[in-house]
Scaffold this motif. Structure first.
Motif, PDB file in Angstrom:
ATOM      1  N   GLN A  59      64.417 -43.746  -7.319  1.00 35.92           N
ATOM      2  CA  GLN A  59      64.532 -43.710  -8.764  1.00 35.92           C
ATOM      3  C   GLN A  59      63.154 -43.728  -9.408  1.00 35.92           C
ATOM      4  O   GLN A  59      62.757 -44.677 -10.066  1.00 35.92           O
ATOM      5  N   PHE A  60      62.426 -42.647  -9.263  1.00 37.28           N
ATOM      6  CA  PHE A  60      61.051 -42.577  -9.754  1.00 37.28           C
ATOM      7  C   PHE A  60      60.969 -42.663 -11.269  1.00 37.28           C
ATOM      8  O   PHE A  60      59.993 -43.125 -11.819  1.00 37.28           O
ATOM      9  N   LYS A  97      65.146 -40.514   3.345  1.00 39.72           N
ATOM     10  CA  LYS A  97      65.154 -39.088   2.989  1.00 39.72           C
ATOM     11  C   LYS A  97      64.048 -38.726   1.994  1.00 39.72           C
ATOM     12  O   LYS A  97      63.598 -37.594   1.974  1.00 39.72           O
ATOM     13  N   VAL A  98      63.592 -39.694   1.208  1.00 40.70           N
ATOM     14  CA  VAL A  98      62.484 -39.435   0.285  1.00 40.70           C
ATOM     15  C   VAL A  98      61.152 -39.530   1.019  1.00 40.70           C
ATOM     16  O   VAL A  98      60.261 -38.701   0.817  1.00 40.70           O
ATOM     17  N   LEU A  99      60.995 -40.521   1.890  1.00 35.08           N
ATOM     18  CA  LEU A  99      59.720 -40.724   2.578  1.00 35.08           C
ATOM     19  C   LEU A  99      59.468 -39.693   3.684  1.00 35.08           C
ATOM     20  O   LEU A  99      58.317 -39.350   3.946  1.00 35.08           O
ATOM     21  N   GLU A 100      60.518 -39.215   4.335  1.00 41.70           N
ATOM     22  CA  GLU A 100      60.365 -38.222   5.400  1.00 41.70           C
ATOM     23  C   GLU A 100      61.330 -37.057   5.131  1.00 41.70           C
ATOM     24  O   GLU A 100      62.333 -36.886   5.815  1.00 41.70           O
ATOM     25  N   PRO A 101      61.019 -36.230   4.127  1.00 36.72           N
ATOM     26  CA  PRO A 101      61.944 -35.152   3.751  1.00 36.72           C
ATOM     27  C   PRO A 101      62.097 -34.073   4.824  1.00 36.72           C
ATOM     28  O   PRO A 101      63.120 -33.388   4.872  1.00 36.72           O
ATOM     29  N   GLN A 102      61.090 -33.920   5.656  1.00 34.72           N
ATOM     30  CA  GLN A 102      61.163 -32.992   6.778  1.00 34.72           C
ATOM     31  C   GLN A 102      60.697 -33.743   8.021  1.00 34.72           C
ATOM     32  O   GLN A 102      59.886 -34.656   7.940  1.00 34.72           O
ATOM     33  N   VAL A 103      61.201 -33.333   9.156  1.00 34.42           N
ATOM     34  CA  VAL A 103      60.904 -34.030  10.410  1.00 34.42           C
ATOM     35  C   VAL A 103      59.400 -34.224  10.589  1.00 34.42           C
ATOM     36  O   VAL A 103      58.635 -33.256  10.589  1.00 34.42           O
ATOM     37  N   GLY A 104      58.982 -35.480  10.701  1.00 36.02           N
ATOM     38  CA  GLY A 104      57.582 -35.796  10.971  1.00 36.02           C
ATOM     39  C   GLY A 104      56.627 -35.553   9.824  1.00 36.02           C
ATOM     40  O   GLY A 104      55.431 -35.770   9.966  1.00 36.02           O
ATOM     41  N   GLN A 105      57.131 -35.136   8.682  1.00 38.66           N
ATOM     42  CA  GLN A 105      56.273 -34.876   7.522  1.00 38.66           C
ATOM     43  C   GLN A 105      56.610 -35.889   6.436  1.00 38.66           C
ATOM     44  O   GLN A 105      57.663 -35.815   5.812  1.00 38.66           O
ATOM     45  N   TYR A 106      55.693 -36.806   6.236  1.00 41.82           N
ATOM     46  CA  TYR A 106      55.911 -37.863   5.257  1.00 41.82           C
ATOM     47  C   TYR A 106      55.371 -37.430   3.905  1.00 41.82           C
ATOM     48  O   TYR A 106      54.318 -36.806   3.811  1.00 41.82           O
ATOM     49  N   ASP A 107      56.098 -37.763   2.872  1.00 39.57           N
ATOM     50  CA  ASP A 107      55.663 -37.500   1.509  1.00 39.57           C
ATOM     51  C   ASP A 107      54.732 -38.644   1.112  1.00 39.57           C
ATOM     52  O   ASP A 107      55.194 -39.736   0.788  1.00 39.57           O
ATOM     53  N   GLU A 108      53.436 -38.395   1.167  1.00 38.97           N
ATOM     54  CA  GLU A 108      52.456 -39.455   0.895  1.00 38.97           C
ATOM     55  C   GLU A 108      52.556 -39.963  -0.541  1.00 38.97           C
ATOM     56  O   GLU A 108      52.279 -41.137  -0.796  1.00 38.97           O
ATOM     57  N   ARG A 109      52.975 -39.111  -1.467  1.00 43.62           N
ATOM     58  CA  ARG A 109      53.184 -39.578  -2.850  1.00 43.62           C
ATOM     59  C   ARG A 109      54.306 -40.615  -2.891  1.00 43.62           C
ATOM     60  O   ARG A 109      54.222 -41.600  -3.614  1.00 43.62           O
ATOM     61  N   ALA A 110      55.349 -40.384  -2.107  1.00 45.40           N
ATOM     62  CA  ALA A 110      56.461 -41.342  -2.063  1.00 45.40           C
ATOM     63  C   ALA A 110      56.021 -42.646  -1.401  1.00 45.40           C
ATOM     64  O   ALA A 110      56.402 -43.728  -1.845  1.00 45.40           O
ATOM     65  N   VAL A 111      55.205 -42.562  -0.360  1.00 49.27           N
ATOM     66  CA  VAL A 111      54.689 -43.765   0.295  1.00 49.27           C
ATOM     67  C   VAL A 111      53.791 -44.529  -0.685  1.00 49.27           C
ATOM     68  O   VAL A 111      53.882 -45.751  -0.791  1.00 49.27           O
ATOM     69  N   ASP A 112      52.956 -43.802  -1.432  1.00 52.81           N
ATOM     70  CA  ASP A 112      52.111 -44.436  -2.455  1.00 52.81           C
ATOM     71  C   ASP A 112      52.975 -45.123  -3.511  1.00 52.81           C
ATOM     72  O   ASP A 112      52.669 -46.238  -3.956  1.00 52.81           O
ATOM     73  N   ARG A 113      54.053 -44.448  -3.922  1.00 52.73           N
ATOM     74  CA  ARG A 113      54.955 -44.995  -4.935  1.00 52.73           C
ATOM     75  C   ARG A 113      55.610 -46.280  -4.417  1.00 52.73           C
ATOM     76  O   ARG A 113      55.757 -47.246  -5.154  1.00 52.73           O
ATOM     77  N   PHE A 114      55.990 -46.277  -3.154  1.00 53.22           N
ATOM     78  CA  PHE A 114      56.587 -47.461  -2.552  1.00 53.22           C
ATOM     79  C   PHE A 114      55.589 -48.621  -2.603  1.00 53.22           C
ATOM     80  O   PHE A 114      55.932 -49.741  -2.969  1.00 53.22           O
ATOM     81  N   GLU A 115      54.342 -48.319  -2.273  1.00 48.20           N
ATOM     82  CA  GLU A 115      53.276 -49.330  -2.328  1.00 48.20           C
ATOM     83  C   GLU A 115      53.062 -49.800  -3.767  1.00 48.20           C
ATOM     84  O   GLU A 115      52.844 -50.989  -4.019  1.00 48.20           O
TER      85      GLU A 115
END
Length: 195
Positions: A6-7, A33-51
């Motif tokens: 819920q950005f 599903k937000v942090l790893e939208p494709q296999v092995g590819q992390y959405d760094e913006r989502a990881v930053d948002r989580f932080e």
């Protein structure tokens, strides 16, 4: 309950309400599903948002329980689009992807003072295991993943031997029965921790 999905929500308002209610902890569910939208590819913006969400909680003197895998029928937090509807509890490939996600987040956040605890899975996710042995095997794999990245010493905030999952609910538990009833009715069980 805060969801990294819920950005656009006013998270600060939610945290203010939690603080005003005099709660000390908030459980933050990881949206795989937000942090790893494709296999092995992390959405760094989502990881930053989580932080950022953890930092926002910390600013209000709240601490976060990070819940890695949640079975939420409304948001499908543990259902990745590339998972092809396989069971994330039993499918070996998906379990290995879970291991990678746990390693990534623990390595990045383990020294964050805003993190109170790590929860491998919520009650609903755990209820999907067919046997206690299957749940124990899954927990053991995630514990080994933490050991592999070098967290083996007690006293550093988080280590492979102190992490785990509390399996305290059983079929007769009133809390467990209420959660199951809420899920059957399509509702989200109350998910607040009292200070």
């Amino acid at each position: 309950l805060l969801d990294v999905n819920q950005f656009d929500r006013r998270v600060d308002e939610d945290l203010a309400a939690i603080e005003d209610a005099r709660f000390a902890l908030v459980r933050l569910m990881v949206s795989w599903k937000v942090l790893e939208p494709q296999v092995g590819q992390y959405d760094e913006r989502a990881v930053d948002r989580f932080e950022d969400l953890i930092a926002a909680a910390r600013e209000r003197k709240l601490q976060v329980i990070v819940c890695f895998f949640a079975d939420d029928r409304h948001a499908e937090l543990a259902e990745v689009p590339w998972g092809k509807k396989r069971d994330p509890r039993t499918d070996n490939y998906l379990v290995q992807r879970e291991v990678a996600l746990v390693q990534k987040l623990v390595a990045r956040l383990r020294t964050d003072s805003g993190v109170f605890a790590w929860q491998l899975a919520d009650e609903a996710f755990c209820s999907g295991f067919k046997t206690a042995g299957a749940l124990e095997a899954w927990t053991r794999q995630l514990r080994e993943a933490i050991r592999e990245i070098g967290y083996t010493e007690q006293g550093i905030g988080f280590d492979a031997d102190s992490c785990g999952i509390m399996v305290a609910l059983h079929r007769q538990s009133p809390v467990f029965q209420k959660c199951l009833l809420a899920r059957r009715l399509g509702h989200q069980p109350l998910d607040l921790l009292v200070p």
